[in-house]
Design a protein around this motif. Structure first.
Motif, mmCIF file in Angstrom:
data_model
loop_
_atom_site.group_PDB
_atom_site.id
_atom_site.type_symbol
_atom_site.label_atom_id
_atom_site.label_comp_id
_atom_site.label_asym_id
_atom_site.label_seq_id
_atom_site.Cartn_x
_atom_site.Cartn_y
_atom_site.Cartn_z
ATOM 1 N N LEU A 1 0.832 -1.210 0.000
ATOM 2 C CA LEU A 1 0.000 0.000 0.000
ATOM 3 C C LEU A 1 0.864 1.256 0.000
ATOM 4 O O LEU A 1 0.495 2.262 -0.619
ATOM 5 C CB LEU A 1 -0.948 -0.013 1.196
ATOM 6 N N ALA A 2 2.019 1.216 0.675
ATOM 7 C CA ALA A 2 2.925 2.372 0.665
ATOM 8 C C ALA A 2 3.443 2.627 -0.748
ATOM 9 O O ALA A 2 3.492 3.776 -1.212
ATOM 10 C CB ALA A 2 4.093 2.125 1.620
ATOM 11 N N ALA A 3 3.830 1.571 -1.459
ATOM 12 C CA ALA A 3 4.299 1.723 -2.837
ATOM 13 C C ALA A 3 3.177 2.202 -3.746
ATOM 14 O O ALA A 3 3.396 3.026 -4.653
ATOM 15 C CB ALA A 3 4.863 0.403 -3.345
ATOM 16 N N LEU A 4 1.973 1.713 -3.498
ATOM 17 C CA LEU A 4 0.832 2.144 -4.302
ATOM 18 C C LEU A 4 0.575 3.645 -4.122
ATOM 19 O O LEU A 4 0.345 4.372 -5.093
ATOM 20 C CB LEU A 4 -0.411 1.347 -3.906
ATOM 21 N N PHE A 5 0.630 4.111 -2.878
ATOM 22 C CA PHE A 5 0.456 5.546 -2.606
ATOM 23 C C PHE A 5 1.558 6.346 -3.291
ATOM 24 O O PHE A 5 1.302 7.398 -3.908
ATOM 25 C CB PHE A 5 0.477 5.788 -1.096
#
Length: 437
Positions: free
Chosen positions: A111-115
């Motif tokens: 999710l951090a990479a997606l953000f």
């Protein structure tokens, strides 16, 4: 007929097209691999899966809402080609984090990479449209915009297919994504190389729009966003175009977020069918993006917007009807061949294709309209203002979807939200047609 394919042979268009193609490809390679891994390999609960899909969509969209004003200011005040190279370098670092999340099955890392990819796309988004009027003639902008949009969705198709294929199942039933982790890193590296060939696009010296904020930087993101949106939205033709585009992306956000859980929990099928749905949607938008340029013969306008939006709604309603009456399968998930052998399965695919073709025909002329009705010195900020409003409405749509799912609304029933929104989009498209054509 307006032949835009010759642009693919020019230095003023091909490097940008390739860079944005690879960026969209990698976005969707990573996102599809992540969703497939989480939905099929980590979670085992329908509500959890639908909630995760909605949260992931919201996290990717949020940077557009927060940072688009800053992105637009930077793009209008600096050489857009330089920003392209900086953004594509950052993508390599982001994909290192994303690859780690895929290897470790770590949802917070994913999710951090997606953000972070949302941040990457926020800064690249204004450039890919705003640079076109600088490098293309006015008669070429609609064709160039159509190619960018078609290329984006073909890239979505490729990234979606590869992302679904590279998340594979082991003999013990567990899923792994090692190949997907390697692929996102390689595509990021190639994208950076392509970005190095984008020709210079320095700030334009055309007169600014009266009432627009001056080109100086305002680093206060909330104040800059409010100033930019209010300055853009008071121009009626821009207001109507931006609201219409926002309805399109809100509908798309709901559909895209729900494809994997819709396929698994409503149609009783596996990830190969979910990949097919995403691929068909991508092909359809690409077809619509190119077709509308031929119908309009290169002339920017909203003549086909009302009919296109209504067509989207009708196809979504038919999709809803078929999904609601879909027979149960006794707990076993159908693979692609089993799904396509079922009665009416091909009509579900046709409905999806129809929604997407109509969507491409609806949105492409509106983007071309935004970039050709303002001075070149304001194009990036106009697209940025559009992105702020788009993302705000998409976040609202995903929040409504998340709340509805938690309240017991089924994934199939959420299609009715999209059908209702298409009627509003058609009305706005009609108002824009009357105002501008």
């Amino acid at each position: 007929m307006q032949d835009s394919l010759h642009l693919l042979r020019t230095r003023r268009f091909l490097p940008l097209f390739t860079t944005q193609f690879l960026g969209a490809f990698n976005d969707n390679l990573f996102r599809t691999a992540m969703v497939m891994l989480v939905i099929y390999g980590i979670y085992r609960d329908a509500a959890q899966e639908a909630t995760f899909s909605a949260i992931a969509g919201g996290l990717f969209i949020l940077p557009f809402f927060l940072l688009s004003a800053l992105a637009g200011q930077l793009a209008d005040a600096n050489d857009k080609a330089v920003i392209v190279r900086l953004v594509k370098s950052a993508e390599i670092l982001i994909m290192i984090v994303g690859a780690a999340g895929l290897l470790l099955h770590n949802v917070p890392l994913l999710l951090a990479a997606l953000f972070a990819m949302g941040v990457h796309s926020t800064f690249f988004g204004p450039i890919k449209y705003a640079i076109l009027p600088q490098h293309l003639s006015k008669e070429e902008v609609l064709g160039g915009t159509g190619l960018v949009e078609a290329g984006t969705y073909i890239a979505i198709l490729g990234g979606t297919l590869l992302g679904g294929i590279l998340v594979t199942q082991r003999a013990d039933g567990s899923f792994h994504a090692e190949y997907a982790a390697l692929a996102v890193l390689l595509v990021a590296l190639i994208g950076r190389i392509a970005g190095g060939f984008v020709p210079p696009a320095p700030p334009s010296e055309e007169a600014e729009i009266p009432g627009y904020p001056k080109r100086g930087m305002d680093w206060h993101i909330i104040r800059a966003s409010i100033t930019l949106v209010s300055a853009t939205m008071h121009v009626r033709r821009l207001f109507l175009a931006i609201i219409a585009i926002s309805f399109f992306w809100s509908m798309g956000a709901v559909l895209a977020a729900q494809f994997p859980p819709l396929v698994k929990n409503s149609l009783g099928s596996d990830q190969t069918v979910a990949t097919l749905f995403l691929a068909v949607f991508s092909i359809g938008v690409a077809i619509g993006s190119v077709a509308v340029n031929r119908l309009l013969k290169g002339r920017v306008g909203a003549r086909f917007a009302p009919a296109s939006a209504l067509a989207m709604g009708l196809f979504v309603l038919d999709l809803f009807r078929r999904v609601r009456s879909w027979p149960g399968n006794g707990g076993e998930l159908h693979d692609l061949s089993q799904f396509l052998a079922l009665p009416n399965s091909w009509m579900v695919v046709v409905d999806l294709l129809g929604v997407a073709i109509a969507g491409g025909m609806f949105v492409v002329p509106l983007y071309a309209f935004l970039t050709t009705t303002v001075p070149k010195s304001e194009t990036a900020r106009t697209i940025a203002a559009n992105n702020i409003v788009n993302s705000g409405m998409m976040v609202v749509a995903t929040l409504i979807l998340t709340i509805a799912v938690q309240a017991g609304v089924t994934v199939a029933d959420s299609l009715l939200i999209v059908a209702a929104a298409s009627v509003v989009a058609a009305w706005i498209g009609w108002k824009l047609h009357l105002a501008c054509d």
